[in-house]
Design a protein around this motif. Structure first.
Motif, short mmCIF file in Angstrom:
data_model
loop_
_atom_site.label_atom_id
_atom_site.label_comp_id
_atom_site.label_asym_id
_atom_site.label_seq_id
_atom_site.Cartn_x
_atom_site.Cartn_y
_atom_site.Cartn_z
N GLU A 86 0.84 -1.18 0.00
CA GLU A 86 0.00 0.00 0.00
C GLU A 86 0.88 1.24 0.00
O GLU A 86 2.03 1.21 0.42
CB GLU A 86 -0.94 0.00 1.20
N GLU A 87 0.30 2.37 -0.47
CA GLU A 87 1.11 3.56 -0.67
C GLU A 87 0.42 4.78 -0.09
O GLU A 87 -0.79 4.88 -0.06
CB GLU A 87 1.34 3.78 -2.17
N ARG A 88 1.24 5.72 0.38
CA ARG A 88 0.72 7.03 0.78
C ARG A 88 1.27 8.06 -0.19
O ARG A 88 2.46 8.12 -0.43
CB ARG A 88 1.14 7.40 2.20
N TYR A 110 -5.78 12.73 -1.44
CA TYR A 110 -4.83 11.61 -1.49
C TYR A 110 -3.52 11.99 -2.16
O TYR A 110 -2.46 12.00 -1.53
CB TYR A 110 -5.45 10.41 -2.19
N GLY A 154 -1.71 13.33 0.85
CA GLY A 154 -1.44 12.07 1.54
C GLY A 154 -2.27 11.88 2.79
O GLY A 154 -1.76 11.46 3.82
N ARG A 185 -5.38 3.26 -5.93
CA ARG A 185 -4.57 4.40 -6.37
C ARG A 185 -4.82 4.67 -7.86
O ARG A 185 -4.97 5.82 -8.28
CB ARG A 185 -3.10 4.06 -6.13
N LYS A 242 -3.59 6.15 3.09
CA LYS A 242 -2.88 5.22 2.22
C LYS A 242 -3.91 4.46 1.39
O LYS A 242 -5.01 4.19 1.86
CB LYS A 242 -2.06 4.23 3.04
#
Length: 330
Positions: free
Chosen positions: A7-9, A96, A100, A109, A103
């Motif tokens: 997962e990404e922030r 997002y 940010g 995304r 996440k």
């Protein structure tokens, strides 16, 4: 960009300069250098057309609705496309990718990037870079779209409101993408989605016509849905979004401490999907909720909460009472 457990922030984390990396491919190096050049005449003409044509439809919407009415299919398509693309901007591009505030899984995304692109407000990388620069210099020298650019007299503010609303988009000087959005420049998937803005624009404009034509089984139904669900919808969303830059930095209540003149404008809350609670946003930019006081409608925060419950996003930066109280104006 921090990646944990798949997962990404999103955020403006410092990355190596792809334009100077000998191991980067040519496309990466080219993309990394874009955004600092001057805007060309052809680009400004295209921008003017994308503003003027939908705006003409918005102006014509009143006599058209008065003379011929607005059918249920057109109304449903317009409302659905409006709030789909509005939340694509507010949840995706803004809360997002720019700040940010949570996440997101990799599929989520991608969905957020495409949904924001369907709003026809510009490529992902450019939008994020411009907005991060706005927060860095909010209502000061360097802000791309402050209504206080020309001073505080009435004539200066009128001129500044025009600049903040749409004039700034025709400025020759473009925000350097690598400086303000290095995380997105360094992500091949995000660069590709950003470059394919023309495709998402085409889909956004043709999808309502396709739905209207299939429901009515007629060209008239397709054209009517295109008028309402494409042109009128795009124009309305554009001007609501731009009003956050202009109106919400000129008027509104300021219950929270911020470094600028951002204000809360309640009558824009529903159409802006919660973005017009702008004072809290500038007081606490990474907060996933902007409407934090009683009665403040924030559909974007509600949507993020649903995504969180579904497991599609996590580590959401919800404001707690202590955090809100600490930002209260004296």
């Amino acid at each position: 960009m921090t990646i944990q457990a798949g997962e990404e922030r999103a955020g403006a984390a410092a990355l190596p300069d792809p334009s100077s990396d000998p191991s980067a491919d040519a496309a990466t190096r080219l993309s990394a250098t874009r955004g600092g050049e001057k805007q060309g005449l052809a680009e400004r003409i295209a921008l003017a057309l994308f503003i003027l044509v939908p705006f003409a439809a918005l102006v014509a919407a009143v006599p058209v609705a008065w003379g011929w009415g607005l059918g249920w299919t057109d109304a449903a398509v317009t409302v659905a496309m409006y709030f789909l693309t509005c939340h694509g901007i507010t949840v995706g591009y803004h809360r997002y990718f720019t700040h940010g505030a949570f996440k997101a899984s990799r599929p989520m995304r991608l969905v957020l990037a495409i949904a924001g692109s369907l709003a026809v407000e510009g490529p992902l990388v450019r939008w994020v870079a411009d907005h991060r620069k706005h927060h860095r210099f909010s209502d000061k020298d360097g802000d791309p779209h402050s209504p206080w650019r020309y001073g505080e007299s009435v004539p200066a503010l009128i001129k500044g409101l025009w600049w903040a609303h749409m004039g700034w988009m025709f400025d020759e000087e473009q925000t350097p993408h690598l400086k303000y959005a290095p995380d997105l420049v360094g992500d091949p998937a995000m660069r590709r989605i950003s470059r394919l803005f023309w495709l998402w624009t085409t889909i956004s404009l043709l999808l309502p016509a396709l739905v209207g034509g299939l429901v009515s089984l007629s060209w008239q139904g397709a054209l009517s849905a295109f008028f309402w669900g494409s042109l009128v919808r795009v124009a309305l969303l554009h001007h609501v979004t731009w009003s956050i830059n202009s109106i919400c930095h000129a008027i509104g209540r300021r219950p929270f401490r911020s470094r600028d003149r951002s204000g809360n404008v309640w009558w824009l809350a529903v159409l802006s999907c919660g973005e017009s609670w702008h004072n809290l946003h500038h007081a606490d930019p990474t907060s996933a909720r902007h409407g934090v006081l009683r009665g403040q409608i924030d559909s974007s925060a509600r949507l993020i909460r649903w995504f969180e419950l579904a497991g599609w996003v996590r580590d959401v930066r919800w404001p707690d009472p202590q955090r809100i109280a600490a930002r209260r104006a004296a």
